[in-house]
Design a protein around this motif. Structure first.
Motif, PDB file in Angstrom:
ATOM      1  N   ARG A 132      46.526  40.474  47.948  1.00  0.00           N
ATOM      2  CA  ARG A 132      45.128  40.078  48.130  1.00  0.00           C
ATOM      3  C   ARG A 132      44.183  41.015  47.383  1.00  0.00           C
ATOM      4  NH1 ARG A 132      44.284  37.618  54.188  1.00  0.00           N
ATOM      5  NH2 ARG A 132      45.935  36.070  54.045  1.00  0.00           N
ATOM      6  N   GLN A 133      44.494  42.293  47.419  1.00  0.00           N
ATOM      7  CA  GLN A 133      43.644  43.247  46.720  1.00  0.00           C
ATOM      8  C   GLN A 133      43.665  42.995  45.214  1.00  0.00           C
ATOM      9  OE1 GLN A 133      41.508  45.324  48.000  1.00  0.00           O
ATOM     10  NE2 GLN A 133      40.849  46.031  45.967  1.00  0.00           N
ATOM     11  N   ARG A 134      44.841  42.667  44.681  1.00  0.00           N
ATOM     12  CA  ARG A 134      44.943  42.387  43.242  1.00  0.00           C
ATOM     13  C   ARG A 134      44.142  41.142  42.872  1.00  0.00           C
ATOM     14  NH1 ARG A 134      50.216  44.159  44.315  1.00  0.00           N
ATOM     15  NH2 ARG A 134      50.965  42.022  44.628  1.00  0.00           N
ATOM     16  N   LEU A 135      44.184  40.117  43.713  1.00  0.00           N
ATOM     17  CA  LEU A 135      43.414  38.907  43.429  1.00  0.00           C
ATOM     18  C   LEU A 135      41.922  39.182  43.469  1.00  0.00           C
ATOM     19  CD1 LEU A 135      45.218  35.906  45.196  1.00  0.00           C
ATOM     20  CD2 LEU A 135      45.401  36.704  42.852  1.00  0.00           C
ATOM     21  N   ARG A 136      41.494  39.963  44.456  1.00  0.00           N
ATOM     22  CA  ARG A 136      40.063  40.288  44.555  1.00  0.00           C
ATOM     23  C   ARG A 136      39.607  41.071  43.331  1.00  0.00           C
ATOM     24  NH1 ARG A 136      41.517  41.419  50.269  1.00  0.00           N
ATOM     25  NH2 ARG A 136      40.661  39.713  51.538  1.00  0.00           N
ATOM     26  N   GLU A 137      40.418  42.023  42.881  1.00  0.00           N
ATOM     27  CA  GLU A 137      40.059  42.822  41.709  1.00  0.00           C
ATOM     28  C   GLU A 137      39.985  41.941  40.461  1.00  0.00           C
ATOM     29  OE1 GLU A 137      43.045  45.816  41.623  1.00  0.00           O
ATOM     30  OE2 GLU A 137      42.103  47.052  43.196  1.00  0.00           O
ATOM     31  N   ARG A 138      40.923  40.983  40.331  1.00  0.00           N
ATOM     32  CA  ARG A 138      40.896  40.083  39.182  1.00  0.00           C
ATOM     33  C   ARG A 138      39.643  39.213  39.194  1.00  0.00           C
ATOM     34  NH1 ARG A 138      45.855  36.400  38.976  1.00  0.00           N
ATOM     35  NH2 ARG A 138      46.825  38.429  39.294  1.00  0.00           N
ATOM     36  N   PHE A 139      39.259  38.757  40.394  1.00  0.00           N
ATOM     37  CA  PHE A 139      38.043  37.952  40.498  1.00  0.00           C
ATOM     38  C   PHE A 139      36.813  38.799  40.175  1.00  0.00           C
ATOM     39  CE2 PHE A 139      34.413  36.288  42.864  1.00  0.00           C
ATOM     40  CZ  PHE A 139      34.400  34.967  42.439  1.00  0.00           C
ATOM     41  N   ASP A 140      36.769  40.027  40.678  1.00  0.00           N
ATOM     42  CA  ASP A 140      35.636  40.910  40.400  1.00  0.00           C
ATOM     43  C   ASP A 140      35.483  41.177  38.908  1.00  0.00           C
ATOM     44  OD1 ASP A 140      35.049  41.077  43.077  1.00  0.00           O
ATOM     45  OD2 ASP A 140      36.079  42.993  43.391  1.00  0.00           O
ATOM     46  N   GLN A 141      36.600  41.281  38.215  1.00  0.00           N
ATOM     47  CA  GLN A 141      36.561  41.628  36.792  1.00  0.00           C
ATOM     48  C   GLN A 141      36.311  40.414  35.890  1.00  0.00           C
ATOM     49  OE1 GLN A 141      40.302  43.583  36.138  1.00  0.00           O
ATOM     50  NE2 GLN A 141      39.798  45.309  37.487  1.00  0.00           N
ATOM     51  N   MET A 192      41.049  32.916  36.857  1.00  0.00           N
ATOM     52  CA  MET A 192      42.021  32.614  37.898  1.00  0.00           C
ATOM     53  C   MET A 192      42.394  31.136  37.880  1.00  0.00           C
ATOM     54  SD  MET A 192      40.326  34.796  41.000  1.00  0.00           S
ATOM     55  CE  MET A 192      41.908  35.237  41.701  1.00  0.00           C
ATOM     56  N   PRO A 193      43.675  30.816  38.053  1.00  0.00           N
ATOM     57  CA  PRO A 193      44.070  29.413  38.212  1.00  0.00           C
ATOM     58  C   PRO A 193      43.584  28.882  39.556  1.00  0.00           C
ATOM     59  CG  PRO A 193      45.961  30.850  38.559  1.00  0.00           C
ATOM     60  CD  PRO A 193      44.839  31.734  38.077  1.00  0.00           C
ATOM     61  N   ASP A 194      43.618  27.566  39.695  1.00  0.00           N
ATOM     62  CA  ASP A 194      43.090  26.939  40.906  1.00  0.00           C
ATOM     63  C   ASP A 194      43.739  27.467  42.181  1.00  0.00           C
ATOM     64  OD1 ASP A 194      41.362  25.441  39.418  1.00  0.00           O
ATOM     65  OD2 ASP A 194      42.376  23.521  39.723  1.00  0.00           O
ATOM     66  N   TYR A 195      45.066  27.654  42.169  1.00  0.00           N
ATOM     67  CA  TYR A 195      45.720  28.039  43.415  1.00  0.00           C
ATOM     68  C   TYR A 195      45.311  29.442  43.859  1.00  0.00           C
ATOM     69  CZ  TYR A 195      49.245  31.047  41.138  1.00  0.00           C
ATOM     70  OH  TYR A 195      49.879  32.060  40.449  1.00  0.00           O
ATOM     71  N   GLU A 196      45.020  30.331  42.899  1.00  0.00           N
ATOM     72  CA  GLU A 196      44.585  31.673  43.279  1.00  0.00           C
ATOM     73  C   GLU A 196      43.155  31.657  43.811  1.00  0.00           C
ATOM     74  OE1 GLU A 196      47.356  34.585  40.531  1.00  0.00           O
ATOM     75  OE2 GLU A 196      45.297  34.216  39.905  1.00  0.00           O
ATOM     76  N   LEU A 197      42.304  30.812  43.248  1.00  0.00           N
ATOM     77  CA  LEU A 197      40.949  30.692  43.773  1.00  0.00           C
ATOM     78  C   LEU A 197      40.988  30.140  45.197  1.00  0.00           C
ATOM     79  CD1 LEU A 197      38.148  31.329  42.668  1.00  0.00           C
ATOM     80  CD2 LEU A 197      37.932  28.933  41.991  1.00  0.00           C
TER      81      LEU A 197
END
Length: 242
Positions: free
Chosen positions: A27-36, A42-47
């Motif tokens: 979850r932390q990695r996904l949040r960091e990717r979204f922040d950056q 992000m692909p649809d499933y990660e969003l």
């Protein structure tokens, strides 16, 4: 109130366990990717995962996100699916459904703010964006009427009727009656085709002609009839149908 055993001794409520380390790290990695990089990174499933995190804080939601996309087709159709349809997906409870519908409502509210109380004819692109956001991914037909004042400022946007996957009942007299109640001077008709193809049917053309005739009789202007498909919109006026 604290729980008690049979002897009335207070039994403290245990706090919910934190999610496993591998879930927290993911979850932390996904949040960091979204922040950056924002949503485009992000692909649809990660969003979808990011949205599901809040309602399901201790679960691996990746399988659920993929299941939603497999069931409904894409990110937009997940958000626009009815609450009853969403609740049929295993693992998706009422609270999570509410979170998804809140995201959809926020998107609609933002798109609407760009067109309401503003001149429509000079902001046609924003109007098309609004119609696409609110209607392109619906599973059933909806018929809306946009009512405009003498300066072509949008004063009301109302859903007049809900239908099935390929039909929606429309009553021309009710459409123009409402225009008079709002003191509107012009109107734009909008409805969607859940099939994704915005090509008008004979019924669409006949209904538009009847509304146009009723509007002219009362001194109202019918600017256009838009049919919203999945990828594009069709304008009756641009295609010589009005």
């Amino acid at each position: 109130m604290p729980a008690t055993d049979s002897g009335a001794r207070v039994i403290p409520k245990r706090p919910a366990p934190p999610p496993p380390n591998y879930i927290r790290g993911h979850r932390q990695r996904l949040r960091e990717r979204f922040d950056q990089g924002g949503a485009r990174a992000m692909p649809d499933y990660e969003l979808l995962e990011l949205i599901l995190f809040r309602a399901l804080p201790r679960r691996d939601v990746k399988p659920l996100a993929r299941k939603l996309l497999d069931t409904f087709g894409d990110f937009n159709r997940v958000l626009s699916a009815s609450a009853s349809r969403l609740q049929q997906v295993p693992g998706l409870g009422a609270a999570t459904v509410t979170d998804l519908k809140l995201v959809e409502a926020a998107a609609h509210r933002m798109a609407r703010s760009r067109v309401i109380d503003r001149p429509v004819m000079s902001g046609w692109t924003a109007l098309l964006d609004y119609c696409h956001t609110t209607m392109a991914h619906r599973e059933t037909e909806q018929f809306r009427v946009l009512y405009l004042d003498r300066k072509n400022v949008l004063i009301a946007d109302e859903a007049q009727a809900e239908g099935t996957v390929d039909h929606v009942p429309v009553y021309p007299r009710e459409v123009v009656k409402r225009a008079l109640e709002l003191n509107a001077s012009a109107l734009i008709l909008v409805h969607n085709h859940p099939s994704g193809d915005p090509t008008p049917s004979e019924a669409d053309i006949t209904m538009t002609r009847r509304i146009s005739e009723a509007a002219v009789a009362l001194g109202l202007t019918l600017h256009d009839h838009l049919i919203v498909g999945k990828e594009r919109e069709l304008s009756f006026r641009a295609h010589g149908l009005l």
